[in-house]
Write a protein that holds these residues in place. Structure first.
Motif, short mmCIF file in Angstrom:
data_model
loop_
_atom_site.label_atom_id
_atom_site.label_comp_id
_atom_site.label_asym_id
_atom_site.label_seq_id
_atom_site.Cartn_x
_atom_site.Cartn_y
_atom_site.Cartn_z
N LEU A 4 -3.34 7.13 -10.28
CA LEU A 4 -3.55 6.18 -9.19
C LEU A 4 -3.07 6.76 -7.86
O LEU A 4 -3.77 6.69 -6.85
CB LEU A 4 -2.81 4.87 -9.50
N LEU A 5 -1.89 7.37 -7.86
CA LEU A 5 -1.35 7.94 -6.63
C LEU A 5 -2.15 9.15 -6.16
O LEU A 5 -2.20 9.43 -4.96
CB LEU A 5 0.12 8.30 -6.80
N GLY A 18 3.68 -2.86 -4.45
CA GLY A 18 3.07 -4.06 -5.02
C GLY A 18 1.67 -3.82 -5.53
O GLY A 18 1.28 -4.31 -6.59
N PHE A 19 0.89 -3.05 -4.78
CA PHE A 19 -0.47 -2.71 -5.20
C PHE A 19 -0.43 -1.91 -6.50
O PHE A 19 -1.20 -2.17 -7.43
CB PHE A 19 -1.19 -1.91 -4.10
N VAL A 20 0.46 -0.93 -6.57
CA VAL A 20 0.57 -0.10 -7.77
C VAL A 20 1.00 -0.97 -8.95
O VAL A 20 0.43 -0.87 -10.05
CB VAL A 20 1.56 1.07 -7.54
N LEU A 78 2.26 -3.81 -14.46
CA LEU A 78 3.63 -3.56 -14.88
C LEU A 78 4.58 -4.52 -14.18
O LEU A 78 4.27 -5.02 -13.10
CB LEU A 78 4.06 -2.13 -14.52
N SER A 79 5.72 -4.75 -14.79
CA SER A 79 6.76 -5.51 -14.11
C SER A 79 7.37 -4.61 -13.04
O SER A 79 7.22 -3.38 -13.08
CB SER A 79 7.85 -5.95 -15.10
N THR A 106 7.88 -0.96 0.32
CA THR A 106 8.10 0.29 -0.40
C THR A 106 6.74 0.91 -0.66
O THR A 106 5.85 0.25 -1.19
CB THR A 106 8.84 0.04 -1.73
N ARG A 107 6.61 2.16 -0.24
CA ARG A 107 5.36 2.88 -0.45
C ARG A 107 5.64 4.14 -1.26
O ARG A 107 6.72 4.71 -1.18
CB ARG A 107 4.71 3.21 0.88
N LEU A 108 4.63 4.56 -2.00
CA LEU A 108 4.76 5.70 -2.91
C LEU A 108 3.64 6.70 -2.63
O LEU A 108 2.54 6.31 -2.24
CB LEU A 108 4.64 5.23 -4.36
N ARG A 109 3.94 7.96 -2.88
CA ARG A 109 2.89 8.97 -2.85
C ARG A 109 3.29 10.14 -3.73
O ARG A 109 4.47 10.37 -4.00
CB ARG A 109 2.59 9.44 -1.44
N LEU A 110 2.28 10.89 -4.15
CA LEU A 110 2.55 12.12 -4.89
C LEU A 110 2.99 13.19 -3.90
O LEU A 110 2.40 13.34 -2.83
CB LEU A 110 1.29 12.62 -5.61
#
Length: 97
Positions: free
Chosen positions: A22-23, A32-34, A40-41, A71-75
């Motif tokens: 996904l990332l 939240g989107f992820v 997942l919880s 909170t944001r995530l990335r590879l």
């Protein structure tokens, strides 16, 4: 049978593989989107993100404060390379279609 070069045990776990895939399709993704996308919880996703972050595969960015905190995530580049190598290893295992 030996594992193909590039096979990554850390990424291969189903939840982490889904997360990394996904990332890989985004520059940054909202936590939240992820969470919703992977169904997942919050705690389960946090655990997987922490594992991948400790390995240097995922970067976490927290913006804002209070109720507006995001909170944001990335590879990371290392994570992208590991994912690319893992996919190539899986393709070798599967063989020509």
């Amino acid at each position: 049978m030996t594992r193909a070069a590039g096979f990554n045990e850390l990424i291969h776990a189903p939840t982490r593989l889904s997360l990394v895939a996904l990332l890989a399709a985004a520059e940054w993704a909202d936590f939240g989107f992820v969470r919703q996308s992977l169904e997942l919880s919050e705690s389960a996703l946090s655990k997987q993100v922490s594992t991948l972050s400790e390995a240097g595969y995922v970067e976490i960015r927290k913006d804002g404060a209070g109720r507006n905190r995001r909170t944001r995530l990335r590879l990371s580049p290392t994570g992208r390379a590991a994912f690319r190598d893992h996919v190539a290893a899986l393709q070798k295992i599967i063989g020509p279609g």
